[in-house]
Design a protein around this motif. Structure first.
Motif, PDB file in Angstrom:
ATOM      1  N   PRO A  11      -6.381   0.730   0.667  1.00  0.00           N
ATOM      2  CA  PRO A  11      -5.214   1.330   0.995  1.00  0.00           C
ATOM      3  C   PRO A  11      -5.067   2.689  -0.090  1.00  0.00           C
ATOM      4  CG  PRO A  11      -4.900  -0.545  -0.541  1.00  0.00           C
ATOM      5  CD  PRO A  11      -6.161  -0.589  -0.037  1.00  0.00           C
ATOM      6  N   LEU A  15      -0.957   1.146  -3.220  1.00  0.00           N
ATOM      7  CA  LEU A  15      -1.009  -0.289  -3.561  1.00  0.00           C
ATOM      8  C   LEU A  15       0.241  -0.596  -4.387  1.00  0.00           C
ATOM      9  CD1 LEU A  15      -2.271  -3.079  -2.894  1.00  0.00           C
ATOM     10  CD2 LEU A  15      -3.757  -2.490  -4.876  1.00  0.00           C
ATOM     11  N   SER A  73       1.871   7.105   5.823  1.00  0.00           N
ATOM     12  CA  SER A  73       1.747   5.834   5.693  1.00  0.00           C
ATOM     13  C   SER A  73       1.486   5.155   7.210  1.00  0.00           C
ATOM     14  CB  SER A  73       2.620   4.927   4.957  1.00  0.00           C
ATOM     15  OG  SER A  73       2.422   5.371   3.647  1.00  0.00           O
ATOM     16  N   ASP A 114      -1.955   4.003   8.800  1.00  0.00           N
ATOM     17  CA  ASP A 114      -2.625   3.014   8.199  1.00  0.00           C
ATOM     18  C   ASP A 114      -2.839   1.779   9.021  1.00  0.00           C
ATOM     19  OD1 ASP A 114      -3.332   4.954   6.202  1.00  0.00           O
ATOM     20  OD2 ASP A 114      -1.814   4.290   4.861  1.00  0.00           O
ATOM     21  N   ASP A 157       1.227   1.141   1.359  1.00  0.00           N
ATOM     22  CA  ASP A 157       0.296   0.907   2.418  1.00  0.00           C
ATOM     23  C   ASP A 157      -0.236  -0.749   2.390  1.00  0.00           C
ATOM     24  OD1 ASP A 157      -0.406   3.632   3.315  1.00  0.00           O
ATOM     25  OD2 ASP A 157      -1.213   3.884   1.343  1.00  0.00           O
ATOM     26  N   ALA A 158       0.151  -1.186   1.242  1.00  0.00           N
ATOM     27  CA  ALA A 158      -0.222  -2.524   0.989  1.00  0.00           C
ATOM     28  C   ALA A 158       0.503  -3.034  -0.016  1.00  0.00           C
ATOM     29  CB  ALA A 158      -1.679  -3.008   0.694  1.00  0.00           C
TER      30      ALA A 158
END
Length: 483
Positions: free
Chosen positions: A167, A170, A265, A268, A286-287
């Motif tokens: 990612p 994060l 984002s 992704d 993103d995560a």
């Protein structure tokens, strides 16, 4: 009564495999069931792959250091798919090593889940039943997500080793060693890392001074660490309620315009995650990684029905010899939630065999266990923290913090810490704490001295190895404070 085996082990991690092999080498007939990959948490989704990622993440800083030392280098880009492929190849190799060791010891392997039917009987997933004079449960633990809406959108540590790509941004939730290690790893690999921890300081239970320096260095290296902060809500970015940001449309946690963040984002894989924090800020990542704890693997194993006592976190309650309330059933490793370290599980497995098969009752000593947290810099520790020692008796604290030669020459602001906690009465070194590159290697040696009951004068009489960071452990003459 005739049994199919002298010993049946449920769980193919480090502790279970060691116990099975040693028992079989002594002439016992042994069966072992593992529902996942042989090697367990440590080899497949824990210590080994994590440490390889630690190595990988350290190279980025080396490029800058090398230029300071006169090398003409250009930074290269980190290739996650290339590393990941190599990592999986290595894990496959290690799993095969474990299988070969078991096969070579004449341990019969069952690649399936097993549960207990009675005090001497286990049942496989396909209904096959096997009896054993002794049963050893070594099923380890698993990472858990918090009990909150949409928690399934977050990753756990097991997931990080199988990411198709890294990612860009994060968020890590948690302040324990797993959270902090992965914050440093991902930051080193070029990921923009934010970390939330609800407590006042990370690495609860470690020496206050040591964990304070780790937190300071993590921030210095780029981790956006927010203490006293927790996640209160999360959703897939794009949901109606997830797109409002405080502060005039600016993502307060990331410092960029929110609209740009959402668009960037959205492409992704898996989709971005919107998060609201307890401090009122909102951001899109993103995560999201939940590193908020691990629970023992005891669910649906039939343990409680047999009279095996289960603790409040799901752990199997055992005595000093790893025996449960049912005499024929034993448990070792993380499933007992005593000390969740691979070498401890192995030691418990060895003690179990010594007790049950060699007729030599051997309790497991969980005191003075050296351990390391593989942050950047690392934290190595053995014995009592300053805070624990002060509650026990009057102590002297010998401590120094300085810029090590290698990084100081390169112009980096890194600092290290060397600390000894000493009994004022008998001069015994009660604890040793090191924050430095390679602290894990140093604390192993220091652990021998502390375990042997070395005094401060024993350290003082040891000639220093110069020039090294570790020489400070034997050259500190005056206590920094007395408590």
């Amino acid at each position: 009564m005739a049994f199919d085996y002298d010993l049946f082990v449920i769980g193919g991690g480090s502790g279970g495999v060691r116990a099975a092999r040693v028992a079989a080498a002594g002439g016992a007939s042994v069966g072992l069931a593992e529902s996942s990959r042989m090697g367990g948490t440590c080899v497949i989704r824990g210590c080994v792959p994590k440490k390889l990622m630690v190595f990988a993440s350290g190279y980025r800083e080396m490029f800058d250091d090398a230029r300071s030392y006169g090398w003409d280098l250009e930074d290269g880009a980190f290739d996650w798919p290339r590393f990941s492929g190599h990592l999986n190849t290595e894990l496959d190799r290690l799993e095969n090593v474990y299988r070969s060791l078991l096969n070579g010891s004449n341990v019969e392997i069952f690649d399936t889940r097993a549960k207990l039917v009675d005090a001497h009987m286990v049942e496989m997933a396909d209904g096959t039943r096997k009896s054993a004079k002794h049963i050893l449960v070594a099923t380890g633990g698993r990472p858990v997500r918090p009990d909150m809406p949409n928690a399934h959108l977050g990753l756990v540590s097991d997931d990080l080793f199988q990411l198709p790509e890294l990612p860009k941004r994060l968020l890590i939730i948690g302040g324990g060693f797993i959270a902090c290690e992965f914050a440093c790893i991902m930051n080193g690999l070029g990921v923009e890392v934010t970390q939330f921890y609800r407590g006042a300081q990370i690495l609860r239970g470690f020496d206050d001074e040591a964990r304070g320096l780790v937190a300071e260095m993590m921030r210095e290296k780029g981790v956006k660490l927010h203490l006293g902060t927790n996640i209160v809500d999360m959703a897939r970015a794009g949901d109606d309620h997830s797109m409002s940001f405080p502060g005039g449309g600016t993502d307060a946690a990331m410092g960029v315009p929110s609209a740009e963040r959402v668009v960037e984002s959205a492409a992704d894989e898996g989709g971005p995650v919107w998060v609201k924090a307890s401090n009122g800020t909102e951001a899109v990542y993103d995560a999201v990684l939940f590193a908020t704890g691990r629970n023992p693997n005891t669910a649906d194993m039939g343990l409680e029905d047999l009279g095996v006592e289960i603790g409040r976190r799901g752990e199997i309650v055992v005595d000093d010899y790893s025996q449960t309330a049912v005499p024929s059933i034993y448990a070792i490793g993380d499933v007992t939630n005593r000390v969740q370290l691979t070498p401890v599980a192995i030691r418990e497995g060895m003690a179990f065999v010594e007790t049950v098969f060699n007729g030599n009752p051997t309790p497991v000593d969980h005191a003075l266990i050296p351990s390391a947290v593989f942050t950047q810099p690392e934290l190595g520790t053995v014995g009592l923290t300053e805070e624990q020692a002060r509650e026990q008796e009057p102590v002297e604290i010998y401590c120094t913090s300085f810029r090590p030669m290698q990084s100081a020459f390169a112009g980096r602001p890194d600092r290290v810490l060397m600390k000894l906690v000493v009994s004022k009465e008998n001069r015994t070194v009660l604890g040793c704490h090191i924050v430095a590159p390679g602290a894990g290697e140093m604390i192993q040696m220091a652990g021998i001295a502390v375990r042997m009951g070395a005094t401060k004068e024993d350290f003082d009489r040891t000639v220093a190895v110069h020039p090294t960071m570790s020489e400070e452990l034997v050259t500190m003459k005056t206590p920094m404070r007395v408590a």
